[in-house]
Design a protein around this motif. Sequence first.
Motif, PDB file in Angstrom:
ATOM      1  N   GLU A  91       3.818  32.150 -20.473  1.00  0.00           N
ATOM      2  CA  GLU A  91       2.812  31.980 -21.522  1.00  0.00           C
ATOM      3  C   GLU A  91       1.384  32.246 -21.054  1.00  0.00           C
ATOM      4  O   GLU A  91       0.533  32.633 -21.863  1.00  0.00           O
ATOM      5  N   ASN A  92       1.084  32.079 -19.783  1.00  0.00           N
ATOM      6  CA  ASN A  92      -0.280  32.260 -19.305  1.00  0.00           C
ATOM      7  C   ASN A  92      -0.495  33.576 -18.560  1.00  0.00           C
ATOM      8  O   ASN A  92      -1.520  33.747 -17.891  1.00  0.00           O
ATOM      9  N   ARG A 130      -1.309  35.193  -7.302  1.00  0.00           N
ATOM     10  CA  ARG A 130      -0.990  33.771  -7.438  1.00  0.00           C
ATOM     11  C   ARG A 130       0.517  33.544  -7.488  1.00  0.00           C
ATOM     12  O   ARG A 130       1.027  32.579  -6.929  1.00  0.00           O
ATOM     13  N   LEU A 131       1.238  34.431  -8.136  1.00  0.00           N
ATOM     14  CA  LEU A 131       2.697  34.308  -8.164  1.00  0.00           C
ATOM     15  C   LEU A 131       3.293  34.591  -6.791  1.00  0.00           C
ATOM     16  O   LEU A 131       4.243  33.923  -6.364  1.00  0.00           O
ATOM     17  N   ALA A 132       2.734  35.567  -6.090  1.00  0.00           N
ATOM     18  CA  ALA A 132       3.244  35.895  -4.759  1.00  0.00           C
ATOM     19  C   ALA A 132       3.055  34.739  -3.793  1.00  0.00           C
ATOM     20  O   ALA A 132       3.885  34.527  -2.890  1.00  0.00           O
ATOM     21  N   ALA A 133       1.993  33.975  -3.967  1.00  0.00           N
ATOM     22  CA  ALA A 133       1.764  32.836  -3.090  1.00  0.00           C
ATOM     23  C   ALA A 133       2.890  31.818  -3.202  1.00  0.00           C
ATOM     24  O   ALA A 133       3.212  31.128  -2.230  1.00  0.00           O
ATOM     25  N   LEU A 174      11.359  26.986 -10.001  1.00  0.00           N
ATOM     26  CA  LEU A 174      10.891  27.353 -11.341  1.00  0.00           C
ATOM     27  C   LEU A 174       9.674  26.535 -11.728  1.00  0.00           C
ATOM     28  O   LEU A 174       8.719  27.061 -12.319  1.00  0.00           O
ATOM     29  N   ALA A 175       9.677  25.250 -11.417  1.00  0.00           N
ATOM     30  CA  ALA A 175       8.531  24.407 -11.742  1.00  0.00           C
ATOM     31  C   ALA A 175       7.268  24.892 -11.034  1.00  0.00           C
ATOM     32  O   ALA A 175       6.160  24.827 -11.594  1.00  0.00           O
ATOM     33  N   GLU A 176       7.415  25.396  -9.812  1.00  0.00           N
ATOM     34  CA  GLU A 176       6.261  25.914  -9.079  1.00  0.00           C
ATOM     35  C   GLU A 176       5.683  27.141  -9.770  1.00  0.00           C
ATOM     36  O   GLU A 176       4.460  27.292  -9.897  1.00  0.00           O
ATOM     37  N   ARG A 230       3.880  26.097 -12.911  1.00  0.00           N
ATOM     38  CA  ARG A 230       2.557  25.531 -12.663  1.00  0.00           C
ATOM     39  C   ARG A 230       1.495  26.629 -12.532  1.00  0.00           C
ATOM     40  O   ARG A 230       0.329  26.427 -12.849  1.00  0.00           O
ATOM     41  N   VAL A 231       1.917  27.780 -12.087  1.00  0.00           N
ATOM     42  CA  VAL A 231       0.996  28.907 -11.960  1.00  0.00           C
ATOM     43  C   VAL A 231       0.766  29.602 -13.288  1.00  0.00           C
ATOM     44  O   VAL A 231      -0.384  29.855 -13.700  1.00  0.00           O
ATOM     45  N   ALA A 232       1.837  29.955 -13.997  1.00  0.00           N
ATOM     46  CA  ALA A 232       1.721  30.843 -15.167  1.00  0.00           C
ATOM     47  C   ALA A 232       2.275  30.257 -16.461  1.00  0.00           C
ATOM     48  O   ALA A 232       2.399  30.985 -17.445  1.00  0.00           O
ATOM     49  N   GLY A 233       2.629  28.982 -16.478  1.00  0.00           N
ATOM     50  CA  GLY A 233       3.077  28.369 -17.729  1.00  0.00           C
ATOM     51  C   GLY A 233       4.551  28.549 -17.995  1.00  0.00           C
ATOM     52  O   GLY A 233       5.301  29.103 -17.184  1.00  0.00           O
TER      53      GLY A 233
END
Length: 334
Positions: free
Chosen positions: A103-104, A167-170, A321-323, A326-329
């Motif tokens: 979503e984000n 941010r996702l790669a992190a 998945l929760a991680e 937290r980054v992208a909704g």
Amino acid sequence: MAGSNPWAQRVRGWLGPAAGQSGRGSHPNRSARRAELDEVAALLCDARRPLVVAGSHVVDHDAVPGLRALAAEARVGVYNTWRATGVLPWDSDYHLGTIGLQENDLALCALDTYDLILVTGIAPDESPALPDDLPVTHCPVADLEILAVRCAGRDGPATTDAPLRDRLAAVGQTAWGAASPPLAPTLLTREYALLLGARGMIAADAGTAGFYVGRTFPTLRPRTVELPVAPAPGFAASAVAARRAAEPGLTAFALVDGRRPDAATSTVVAAAAERGIPVPVVCWSPDGPQIGIEEHLHDVRAAVASGDPVVVSVGYDAAQLAELERVAGDVTAW
């Protein structure tokens, strides 16, 4: 400029008959089409911070070479929809990430910081829908190659910053070193890419496994990944069966959620086997077999090489998945 550019040969025929065939962005009036392209080229060359958003029609109409040329020649970054994975190699400086899965995604792309967003190849029903207040212009996929010629050597700075991807790669790459169970989904997708190589393919059903393939599988070319437009039981197995029918022995497998294949997948696998087409199926489940990555990959290689349909099951770490959320909704695909 066109005379010294490696794409210059395209200039001579870009308004010829081939450009108007097969529904690839043809225009009934050549003068009008030329004027439209002139306008798009001028906008892109003048932009200080341009961006390309590419959709599935780039793949469907074999326009990937044109898109890759445009990115490199004009030094402009590309976001692709999740139905257009592989239009740029995952490790290209100009591949900024895949959008439409969470979503984000769009907010993290910081689209409001660009002074031009060139949209190409997005199907009417393709997500995500871009906000109305952005500086958007459109380019038919058939014109991407000539646009690359026209915009080669653009004076503005390269747009290669990729906040969503970074941010996702992190999150995803942190787990690459954890080879013991429970296995991180991002580790699994990376290792699957290495196993499949340059010519293999993976198809996944809608769900957790499909999300991770769309989000984190490192694609180098189109059609490496097949995902359904909407939930469709048996999709992954059907896609692998179709590709293996055309390319016998192709390194490929279907990926589904659950400890064992669902009824639709089992039906497709059985029907394919009757035609002499083995469809390997890999099943993901948090409570699946808790094995290490090397043991799992050994099982997958054996399944892919077998002349019979083989099912492989593996447990994965559901906490990752929760991680990512937290980054992208929340996940919004399907």
